[in-house]
Write an enzyme that holds these catalytic residues in place. Structure first.
Site, PDB file in Angstrom:
ATOM      1  CG  ASP A 336      76.829  33.687   6.077  1.00 22.23           C
ATOM      2  OD1 ASP A 336      76.376  34.702   5.531  1.00 22.23           O
ATOM      3  OD2 ASP A 336      76.138  32.695   6.365  1.00 22.23           O
ATOM      4  CD  GLU A 373      75.720  38.319   7.238  1.00 23.79           C
ATOM      5  OE1 GLU A 373      74.919  38.793   6.419  1.00 23.79           O
ATOM      6  OE2 GLU A 373      75.937  37.093   7.341  1.00 23.79           O
TER       7      GLU A 373
END
Length: 696
Positions: A336, A373
């Site tokens: 993330d 990401e």
């Protein structure tokens, strides 16, 4: 003579150097703190005890080795509950925030138990750490090692997948509940589940009260090494450890890999107004990137930023990844806001960041998939430039270009063709490949696929923030009416648009990621930021599997075709040139007349001819040529078969404008186009034809 291992049940385990390590005569407790002046171990008898039954003081002269405080406590066993407590300077201007009264979560804790308790006396009492025995009978389970290029990823939330009463299972909302729904996952044909955060995060406020906005998604880490206690069916401390392992083992037995969404960019301790729960009370200036020492940088958008390129934090992250890979058998990670890993200890983006390279090169992670990401909340956007061949990336450009093309946005013809072909503009450099692109149209963050074609605007009032939260740039449309409608014309175009985008997603070069429930037309009622909706807004509604069984069948057919056809999952970029003896290019693009495509034409209509690789390229080949006809205009279009395909035998595979079951022919036995006649395609439609086997 080849000898088998005499005890296959004895599996490799990764021993952590810190935390609570079980020894033959007790437990060794070790914790890092450079600046602490004293350290204490708090032991508890029961999970609801407010105060410890025993406090053990570390002897600074005997129990401190460098910056590691370590003590062995005899006669205690797995299941023991504990906290650390550290004294030291409280000097925010120099980055120090010690609190001698704070009960601290072990950064290496393998499990937590209980909840935050009330703090009327000013002392925050977080969940207790649990001493864990890593032993588990894996019954010979190993990482599946699916090739990334062959993968179909299914992003899902452990609790939300089975929490609804409509799931009708024994253990709803748990790791064991996932096991009960494995037959459904197998029926879809997905090769991997990507689990939204399963490491520990708060499920109530730090004073023990109910959170104003429940933490549903889990992007607020509290203990990186510990599986979330809220997803355990058992109530005994540490039950989540074995239940998580049972889930992984069962998924592997079904041929499904497990990828974890990991959040190494911030923690739940927040900024200078936040609580002291763990890292702040042990070595604040090491674990966080600070601004002028006193304040926290906020590249995560969540109050603080983990100092991932500090050697101590870097070591912790590596131990954590290895722990999940070798003690839990997970098959990969999605990082993330991974661009934060590219920031140095002062927050500056650096070229060739060591953390990114070390993860890619770590020999103990060699069997895993690593997905970034490739952006953060402070403006870093590294899609296409994050790492090397080992790193795949969520391709945000794919999402935006596919949405824009099917909505009918001008100037998207070339962009969507590039995405279909594997995004070579982003990934062809530095020896990367199409499978470095994780393609998606929707994710947990944003509209569901159903809502993408039902709402022009977000509807987040249920979040309690006056609809200010969530992205305003959704590239969505409602096709005439905002939200649900009984008008058949609108219902029809919405359904075909869902099929158009699912087909584009699952039949593009690269690696597709499907969001749990999109195949059933799950809705969040227009909420595009359901982070706090631990209810029917977010949960998988299992009634939709039957209600929208035609859409589920459509997705099953697409996934099966993708997995069967090497044409749809090339390991090398398409070149537009003939290869290995075939006389036609690996990919060709045409306008509706069957002539060479003008990429500047305003009309959003084209066809793509994909030539199957020969066995020399894919030993498991037996591929088929594929012709795809795209019509994103608002009117019916007539297409001519490209010259390459004339004279060949073709069968219809997909027609998104046709009602089920004529929308897809999973056995590739659809109607044959009438010889010499053009192909008629309604507005907002996609038709796909497949040839006979090429590699005879």
């Amino acid at each position: 003579m080849l000898m088998r291992h005499p005890h296959p049940e004895l599996q490799f385990a990764y021993q952590l150097p810190y935390g609570a390590v079980v020894k033959p005569n007790g437990v060794q407790f070790s914790v890092y703190s450079r600046s602490a002046t004293s350290m204490r171990l708090l032991l508890y008898k029961n999970v609801n005890d407010r105060d410890p039954s025993q406090v053990i003081e570390f002897d600074r002269d005997v129990d401190r080795w460098g910056d590691i405080w370590s003590i062995q406590v005899p006669n205690i066993k797995p299941g023991q509950l504990y906290h650390f407590q550290a004294s030291g300077p409280f000097d925010p201007e120099r980055g120090q925030r010690f609190d001698a009264s704070a009960r601290l979560i072990d950064p290496y804790a393998k499990a937590l138990a209980g909840k935050f308790q009330s703090n009327e006396d000013g002392i925050t009492r977080p969940p207790k750490c649990v001493v864990v025995d890593d032993s588990f009978d894996w019954e010979g389970d190993r990482h599946l090692r699916h090739d990334l290029s062959d993968s179909v990823i299914y992003e899902m939330h452990v609790r939300g997948f089975t929490k609804s009463k409509t799931a009708k299972i024994k253990n709803p909302g748990t790791y064991l509940g996932v096991i009960e729904k494995i037959p459904y996952l197998k029926s879809l044909g997905v090769t991997a589940v990507e689990l939204m955060p399963v490491h520990e995060f708060p499920i109530e406020a730090t004073n023990g009260e109910k959170l104003e906005r429940p933490n549903y998604w889990g992007y607020d880490p509290m203990a990186f090494f510990a599986p979330h206690r809220g997803y355990a069916a058992g109530k005994q401390p540490g039950a989540q450890v074995n239940e998580f392992k049972e889930m992984v083992k069962a998924l592997h037995a079904a041929g499904i890999e497990v990828i974890l969404d990991v959040v190494f960019n911030h923690t739940c301790e927040g900024n200078e107004q936040g609580p002291t729960l763990s890292f702040k009370g042990l070595e604040n200036s090491v674990y966080y990137i600070l601004s002028e020492q006193e304040h926290y940088t906020n590249y995560s958008g969540c109050g603080n930023t983990v100092n991932g390129n500090h050697p101590v934090v870097r070591e912790m992250i590596f131990h954590c990844l290895r722990h999940w890979v070798h003690n839990y058998h997970v098959d990969g990670f999605r990082f993330d806001l991974a661009s934060i890993l590219s920031r140095d200890r002062h927050g500056n983006l650096v070229p060739n960041p060591p953390m990114v390279e070390l993860i890619a090169e770590d020999p103990m992670l060699a069997d895993t998939k690593i997905i970034a990401e490739a952006w953060d909340a402070a403006g870093a956007y590294q899609v296409g430039s994050f790492g090397d061949l080992r790193w795949a990336e969520w391709n945000g450009r794919f999402r935006d270009d596919v949405r824009g093309f099917w909505r009918g946005d001008g100037g998207t013809l070339g962009a969507v063709a590039t995405r279909l072909a594997g995004s070579s503009d982003l990934y062809q450099h530095a020896g990367r490949a199409p499978f470095c692109s994780i393609n998606f149209v929707t994710s947990h963050d944003g509209f569901t696929m159903n809502d993408l074609v039902s709402y022009r605007d977000k509807h987040n009032m249920a979040n309690g923030e006056d609809n200010r939260d969530g992205d305003n740039h959704n590239i969505s449309d409602n096709y005439g009416i905002e939200g649900p409608t009984r008008r058949r014309g609108i219902q029809s175009v919405r359904e075909r648009q869902i099929k158009n985008m699912l087909s584009t997603l699952l039949l593009s070069q690269g690696v597709p990621m499907l969001v749990s429930g999109d195949e059933t037309r799950r809705t969040q009622k227009g909420n595009n930021n359901a982070y706090c909706q631990d209810n029917d807004i977010s949960w998988f509604d299992w009634r939709l599997v039957e209600k929208n069984e035609s859409m589920v069948r459509f997705v099953q057919g697409l996934i099966k075709f993708r997995r069967d056809q090497p044409t749809m999952r090339r390991k090398k970029f398409l070149t537009g040139r003939p290869e290995n003896g075939r006389k036609i290019p690996d990919v060709s693009w045409f306008n509706a007349n069957g002539d060479a495509l003008d990429w500047h034409q305003p009309e959003l209509a084209m066809s793509a001819y994909l030539a199957a690789p020969l066995k020399a390229d894919d030993p498991d080949g037996m591929g088929r040529d594929v012709v795809m006809f795209f019509n994103s205009t608002g009117e019916r279009k007539t297409f001519n078969m490209p010259l390459h395909g004339r004279g060949m035998k073709w069968n219809l595979f997909v027609d998104t404008t046709a009602p089920s079951p004529a929308d897809i022919y999973p056995d590739l036995d659809g109607p044959v186009p009438v010889s010499g006649q053009a192909i008629d395609l309604s507005y907002k439609g996609l038709m796909i034809y497949v040839s006979e086997l090429v590699n005879q």
